[in-house]
Design an enzyme around this catalytic site. Structure first.
Site, PDB file in Angstrom:
ATOM      1  N   CYS A   2       5.175 -24.954 -16.589  1.00 49.34           N
ATOM      2  CA  CYS A   2       5.846 -24.640 -17.842  1.00 49.34           C
ATOM      3  C   CYS A   2       6.682 -23.388 -17.665  1.00 49.34           C
ATOM      4  O   CYS A   2       6.571 -22.678 -16.673  1.00 49.34           O
ATOM      5  CB  CYS A   2       4.792 -24.408 -18.913  1.00 49.34           C
ATOM      6  SG  CYS A   2       3.561 -25.706 -18.924  1.00 49.34           S
ATOM      7  N   ARG A  27      11.864 -25.983 -15.960  1.00 45.23           N
ATOM      8  CA  ARG A  27      10.473 -25.933 -15.516  1.00 45.23           C
ATOM      9  C   ARG A  27       9.591 -26.949 -16.242  1.00 45.23           C
ATOM     10  O   ARG A  27       8.467 -27.234 -15.818  1.00 45.23           O
ATOM     11  CB  ARG A  27       9.888 -24.536 -15.756  1.00 45.23           C
ATOM     12  CG  ARG A  27      10.586 -23.453 -14.987  1.00 45.23           C
ATOM     13  CD  ARG A  27       9.955 -22.126 -15.265  1.00 45.23           C
ATOM     14  NE  ARG A  27       8.573 -22.105 -14.844  1.00 45.23           N
ATOM     15  CZ  ARG A  27       8.154 -21.819 -13.624  1.00 45.23           C
ATOM     16  NH1 ARG A  27       9.031 -21.529 -12.690  1.00 45.23           N
ATOM     17  NH2 ARG A  27       6.885 -21.817 -13.323  1.00 45.23           N
ATOM     18  N   TRP A  76       5.425 -28.631 -19.624  1.00 51.18           N
ATOM     19  CA  TRP A  76       5.316 -29.845 -18.808  1.00 51.18           C
ATOM     20  C   TRP A  76       3.839 -30.212 -18.867  1.00 51.18           C
ATOM     21  O   TRP A  76       2.987 -29.508 -18.329  1.00 51.18           O
ATOM     22  CB  TRP A  76       5.760 -29.557 -17.382  1.00 51.18           C
ATOM     23  CG  TRP A  76       5.831 -30.762 -16.501  1.00 51.18           C
ATOM     24  CD1 TRP A  76       6.871 -31.636 -16.396  1.00 51.18           C
ATOM     25  CD2 TRP A  76       4.837 -31.223 -15.585  1.00 51.18           C
ATOM     26  NE1 TRP A  76       6.569 -32.613 -15.482  1.00 51.18           N
ATOM     27  CE2 TRP A  76       5.321 -32.394 -14.972  1.00 51.18           C
ATOM     28  CE3 TRP A  76       3.557 -30.776 -15.237  1.00 51.18           C
ATOM     29  CZ2 TRP A  76       4.601 -33.099 -14.028  1.00 51.18           C
ATOM     30  CZ3 TRP A  76       2.836 -31.484 -14.291  1.00 51.18           C
ATOM     31  CH2 TRP A  76       3.363 -32.638 -13.698  1.00 51.18           C
ATOM     32  N   ASN A 102       0.891 -21.214 -18.523  1.00 48.27           N
ATOM     33  CA  ASN A 102       1.427 -22.084 -17.472  1.00 48.27           C
ATOM     34  C   ASN A 102       0.326 -22.217 -16.436  1.00 48.27           C
ATOM     35  O   ASN A 102      -0.228 -21.212 -16.013  1.00 48.27           O
ATOM     36  CB  ASN A 102       2.667 -21.417 -16.843  1.00 48.27           C
ATOM     37  CG  ASN A 102       3.150 -22.133 -15.615  1.00 48.27           C
ATOM     38  OD1 ASN A 102       2.991 -23.329 -15.495  1.00 48.27           O
ATOM     39  ND2 ASN A 102       3.745 -21.403 -14.684  1.00 48.27           N
ATOM     40  N   GLY A 103       0.002 -23.440 -16.054  1.00 45.71           N
ATOM     41  CA  GLY A 103      -1.051 -23.624 -15.048  1.00 45.71           C
ATOM     42  C   GLY A 103      -2.157 -24.503 -15.583  1.00 45.71           C
ATOM     43  O   GLY A 103      -1.967 -25.236 -16.553  1.00 45.71           O
ATOM     44  N   GLU A 486      15.730 -37.792   2.536  1.00 42.75           N
ATOM     45  CA  GLU A 486      16.274 -36.987   1.433  1.00 42.75           C
ATOM     46  C   GLU A 486      17.218 -37.826   0.559  1.00 42.75           C
ATOM     47  O   GLU A 486      17.174 -37.741  -0.677  1.00 42.75           O
ATOM     48  CB  GLU A 486      16.995 -35.753   2.015  1.00 42.75           C
ATOM     49  CG  GLU A 486      17.948 -35.006   1.078  1.00 42.75           C
ATOM     50  CD  GLU A 486      17.268 -34.324  -0.107  1.00 42.75           C
ATOM     51  OE1 GLU A 486      16.039 -34.377  -0.227  1.00 42.75           O
ATOM     52  OE2 GLU A 486      18.002 -33.773  -0.947  1.00 42.75           O
ATOM     53  N   LYS A 490      16.443 -38.413  -3.406  1.00 45.36           N
ATOM     54  CA  LYS A 490      17.385 -37.997  -4.453  1.00 45.36           C
ATOM     55  C   LYS A 490      17.729 -39.164  -5.355  1.00 45.36           C
ATOM     56  O   LYS A 490      17.798 -39.027  -6.570  1.00 45.36           O
ATOM     57  CB  LYS A 490      18.631 -37.422  -3.777  1.00 45.36           C
ATOM     58  CG  LYS A 490      19.265 -36.301  -4.453  1.00 45.36           C
ATOM     59  CD  LYS A 490      18.700 -34.911  -4.228  1.00 45.36           C
ATOM     60  CE  LYS A 490      17.232 -34.742  -4.112  1.00 45.36           C
ATOM     61  NZ  LYS A 490      16.822 -33.455  -3.571  1.00 45.36           N
ATOM     62  N   GLU A 493      14.721 -40.183  -7.563  1.00 46.80           N
ATOM     63  CA  GLU A 493      14.368 -39.105  -8.478  1.00 46.80           C
ATOM     64  C   GLU A 493      15.261 -39.062  -9.727  1.00 46.80           C
ATOM     65  O   GLU A 493      14.773 -38.863 -10.832  1.00 46.80           O
ATOM     66  CB  GLU A 493      14.521 -37.812  -7.671  1.00 46.80           C
ATOM     67  CG  GLU A 493      14.027 -36.578  -8.285  1.00 46.80           C
ATOM     68  CD  GLU A 493      14.218 -35.385  -7.343  1.00 46.80           C
ATOM     69  OE1 GLU A 493      14.947 -35.487  -6.325  1.00 46.80           O
ATOM     70  OE2 GLU A 493      13.660 -34.343  -7.651  1.00 46.80           O
ATOM     71  N   HIS A 509       9.875 -52.633  13.395  1.00 46.18           N
ATOM     72  CA  HIS A 509       8.413 -52.627  13.293  1.00 46.18           C
ATOM     73  C   HIS A 509       7.947 -52.969  11.884  1.00 46.18           C
ATOM     74  O   HIS A 509       6.785 -52.746  11.552  1.00 46.18           O
ATOM     75  CB  HIS A 509       7.863 -51.265  13.730  1.00 46.18           C
ATOM     76  CG  HIS A 509       8.199 -50.930  15.144  1.00 46.18           C
ATOM     77  ND1 HIS A 509       7.613 -51.571  16.214  1.00 46.18           N
ATOM     78  CD2 HIS A 509       9.101 -50.062  15.663  1.00 46.18           C
ATOM     79  CE1 HIS A 509       8.119 -51.089  17.340  1.00 46.18           C
ATOM     80  NE2 HIS A 509       9.030 -50.181  17.033  1.00 46.18           N
ATOM     81  N   LYS A 612      10.974 -28.761 -12.358  1.00 47.95           N
ATOM     82  CA  LYS A 612      11.585 -28.136 -11.188  1.00 47.95           C
ATOM     83  C   LYS A 612      10.546 -27.491 -10.278  1.00 47.95           C
ATOM     84  O   LYS A 612      10.634 -27.567  -9.069  1.00 47.95           O
ATOM     85  CB  LYS A 612      12.583 -27.084 -11.685  1.00 47.95           C
ATOM     86  CG  LYS A 612      13.278 -26.316 -10.589  1.00 47.95           C
ATOM     87  CD  LYS A 612      14.462 -27.069 -10.088  1.00 47.95           C
ATOM     88  CE  LYS A 612      15.159 -26.413  -8.928  1.00 47.95           C
ATOM     89  NZ  LYS A 612      15.644 -27.435  -7.990  1.00 47.95           N
TER      90      LYS A 612
HETATM   91  C1  F6R Z   1      13.444 -32.968  -4.927  1.00 48.95           C
HETATM   92  C2  F6R Z   1      12.805 -31.712  -5.261  1.00 48.95           C
HETATM   93  C3  F6R Z   1      11.368 -31.535  -4.925  1.00 48.95           C
HETATM   94  C4  F6R Z   1      11.131 -30.125  -4.369  1.00 48.95           C
HETATM   95  C5  F6R Z   1       9.638 -29.891  -4.144  1.00 48.95           C
HETATM   96  C6  F6R Z   1       9.364 -28.524  -3.573  1.00 48.95           C
HETATM   97  O1  F6R Z   1      14.777 -32.970  -5.305  1.00 48.95           O
HETATM   98  O2  F6R Z   1      13.411 -30.838  -5.818  1.00 48.95           O
HETATM   99  O3  F6R Z   1      10.923 -32.504  -4.032  1.00 48.95           O
HETATM  100  O4  F6R Z   1      11.837 -29.988  -3.175  1.00 48.95           O
HETATM  101  O5  F6R Z   1       8.960 -30.010  -5.375  1.00 48.95           O
HETATM  102  O6  F6R Z   1       9.829 -27.512  -4.408  1.00 48.95           O
HETATM  103  P1  F6R Z   1      10.028 -26.048  -3.874  1.00 48.95           P
HETATM  104  O7  F6R Z   1      11.124 -26.065  -2.873  1.00 48.95           O
HETATM  105  O8  F6R Z   1      10.367 -25.227  -5.083  1.00 48.95           O
HETATM  106  O9  F6R Z   1       8.717 -25.639  -3.258  1.00 48.95           O
END
Ligand code: F6R
Length: 617
Positions: A2, A27, A76, A102-103, A486, A490, A493, A509, A612
């Site tokens: 959060c 967040r 969140w 938060n947590g 990646e 993306k 996501e 395989h 995030k």
């Molecule tokens: C994907 C993404 C997540 C973060 C992951 C780690 O687009 O953003 O997979 O890369 O949650 O986050 P950080 O880098 O903040 O530890």
């Protein structure tokens, strides 16, 4: 995960809190709320399920009284669904006390049971309300000392938390505590701030203090007091935020993601800045650590999600240049499987936010077992770098969109710098060889810019045509493999399309069974000039899937004629060395994912179910 913000000062707090929450919405964005202590010493609170706009509308209909002390929260959900009742703040002590969190309070069930048996009632399903009720009880018991009550309360909580509280008996005071969750202090003139991230207050002040683990902070308009959980005063580390409020604004872009993709060249350039001298790598933060780099016998990279893919890219460079064996581990797997690490291991953590709980726990675990720890991080004052022996910051600037883009290229840049630095210390590359790679690194920003300038609209148009696609595969080999992962992450996501990344060599395989006529497959193609063998292998993979009717989208070097007859679409990347070409290849993949999600009318900045910064395990 959060977002938390607190304010004390001479100004009306509501607008400051809402603006702060807007910057923290990345967040968590399933509910939001604020509590304000008005000038008459009464606590007012509003909270609402939904994005911050729902709270804004609610405040228009039910105005809070003016007040210069307040706290705000964007949620969140962990315990209890995203409802009005579960939104924060949570009230206690006859609604005179408000708490945000938060947590996760891990022992909340036993605490709650105990409080219920003592006659306390609860209005939400959250763990946070347990902390609020407990705090109210302690406050009553000690005769009205909020800071002491807070201390007793946090000492009874287990898990990870940042908590803020205000009480209407104490206008002009916000109390906060942190354990394994982020909290920073903003120092203003006659006003002070608390927040999960400096972004919440950077428009008011760039002077900040980083709070350590298990510390309690009390802010008033004129002062800041930090103590540990036992009540001893602690010194806090001041730092200046290196970017200003405009860096965390959209600035005319349709989304933060669009802005951040456009900033990929700058993210690389800024991460290189000040770290290259006369063709050699000179990372001031690593001065004095030569012995450490000489003594290690292996490196373990730990990270999650996109950051882990950056780590996988870095493995190729670290092994090839520095000749140190490298394992890349997902942080959440690492410390649950008794890994073999010790004083000769360098554990490199990678995290944009510096707050990812899985990564933080892995770093702590590594330290406990005597390993050296180095953090690659994008956020000043964050927890993971503070818990590490050494830090190399990526200077990508604030990344607000949930999907990581510019941080990814900056993380790879930092890893490449680190690999060259270790290679130089260990003598595994000559000065000339290092200078060649440095030239490649320095050329990256212009090459990324070239892709953005020349191909972005074509890729977006192409993504638009593919908006109805239900599944997309990504193939890559060598450094192209993590780039394929990646690209797939993306896409899934932000566009909610099924996407998978595979090592191209793995195709036969198993995954080749997925190929049917029309199946879109992106293939990251190595340079034919730089890696003829790898190139020929990937071209054969393309032939295999092309022959089975796949719709091939090759991400290939300009002038690569071999892919043309067997590809339906070619996304070109500029010429670059073998470890660098695939890194350029991620740029079209970022543009593609963003273009496709936009075409589907989705919110690319705040995809569903995600936040995030994942500050829970
Ligand atoms: C994907 C993404 C997540 C973060 C992951 C780690 O687009 O953003 O997979 O890369 O949650 O986050 P950080 O880098 O903040 O530890």
């Amino acid at each position: 995960m959060c977002g938390i913000v607190g304010y004390v000062g001479p100004r009306q707090s509501e607008a400051i809190l809402i603006a702060g929450l807007a910057r923290l919405e990345y967040r968590g964005y399933d509910s939001a709320g604020i509590a304000v202590i008005d000038d008459g010493g009464h606590l007012g609170m509003r909270k609402k399920a939904g994005k911050l706009n729902a709270l804004r509308d609610d405040l228009k209909a039910h105005a809070l009284p003016d007040g210069t002390t307040g706290i705000g929260h964007t949620r969140w959900a962990t315990h209890g669904g995203p409802t009005d009742a579960n939104a924060h703040p949570h009230l206690a002590d006859d609604d005179r006390l408000a708490v945000i969190h938060n947590g996760i309070v891990e022992n909340y069930a036993s605490l709650k049971g105990d409080l219920i048996s003592k006659g306390y009632a609860f209005r939400s399903e959250t763990d946070t309300e347990v902390a609020a009720v407990l705090l109210g009880r302690e406050y009553r018991a000690n005769g009205g000392d909020l800071v002491e009550a807070f201390r007793t309360t946090v000492n009874r909580l287990e898990g990870a938390f940042t908590l803020l509280a205000v009480h209407q008996d104490h206008p002009g005071l916000v109390v906060g505590a942190r354990r394994n969750s982020p909290l920073v202090i903003g120092i203003g003139e006659g006003e002070n701030f608390l927040a999960s991230d400096v972004a919440a207050f950077v428009e008011h002040t760039r002077s900040a203090l980083a709070i350590g683990q298990d510390e309690i902070v009390a802010i008033t308009p004129s002062g800041v007091e930090v103590t540990d959980f036992a009540g001893n005063a602690v010194e806090v580390e001041p730092f200046e935020v290196t970017w200003d409020a405009t860096a965390a604004e959209k600035g005319g872009w349709p989304s933060f993601m669009a802005k951040e993709v456009s900033e990929e060249p700058e993210a690389v350039a800024n991460t290189l800045r000040g770290r290259i001298r006369d063709g050699a790598v000179a990372i001031p933060e690593l001065d004095g650590l030569d012995e450490l780099f000489r003594d290690i016998s292996r490196i373990v990279v730990i990270a999650a999600g996109t950051a882990a893919y950056a780590g996988m890219v870095g493995k190729y460079a670290l092994e090839q240049w520095a000749r140190v064996p490298v394992d890349v581990d997902l942080a959440h797997e690492f410390h649950y499987r008794d890994p073999v690490i010790g004083p000769d291991t360098l554990v490199v953590s990678i995290s944009q936010s510096g707050e990812t709980m899985d990564t933080l726990m892995a770093v702590k675990y590594a330290r406990e077992r005597g390993a050296k720890t180095l953090s690659i991080c994008n956020t000043q004052g964050a927890t993971i770098p503070r818990e590490s022996d050494a830090i190399v910051y990526t200077h990508a600037g604030p990344e607000v969109a949930v999907a990581s883009t510019k941080a990814f290229v900056a993380q790879i840049t930092a890893l490449y710098l680190l690999a060259l630095h270790i290679a130089s210390v260990r003598g595994t590359l000559s000065a000339t060889e290092i200078a060649q790679q440095v030239l490649e690194l320095e050329a990256l920003p212009a090459k990324i810019q070239h892709i953005l300038d020349t191909d972005q609209s074509r890729i977006e148009q192409f993504a638009h045509w593919m908006a109805d696609t239900r599944s997309v595969l990504f193939l890559g080999r060598h450094v192209g493999y993590p780039i394929a992962l990646e690209g797939a992450l993306k896409l899934k996501e932000i566009s909610y399309i099924h996407a998978e990344g595979f090592a191209a060599g793995e195709l036969k395989h198993g995954p080749i069974a997925l190929i049917e006529p029309g199946q879109p497959v992106f293939v990251i193609v190595p340079s034919p000039r730089e890696s003829a063998l790898l190139h020929s292998k990937v071209v054969s993979n393309i032939r295999e899937i092309h022959a089975r009717g796949a719709r091939v989208i090759a991400v290939a070097e300009e002038g690569d004629a071999a892919v043309l007859p067997i590809s339906d679409e070619v996304l070109h990347i500029p010429l670059a060395g073998p470890l660098f070409g695939p890194v350029l290849g991620v740029v079209p993949l970022h543009i593609f994912a963003m273009g496709l999600a936009t075409s589907k009318g989705l919110d690319v900045d705040q995809p569903r179910n995600l936040a995030k910064s994942v500050t829970v395990e």
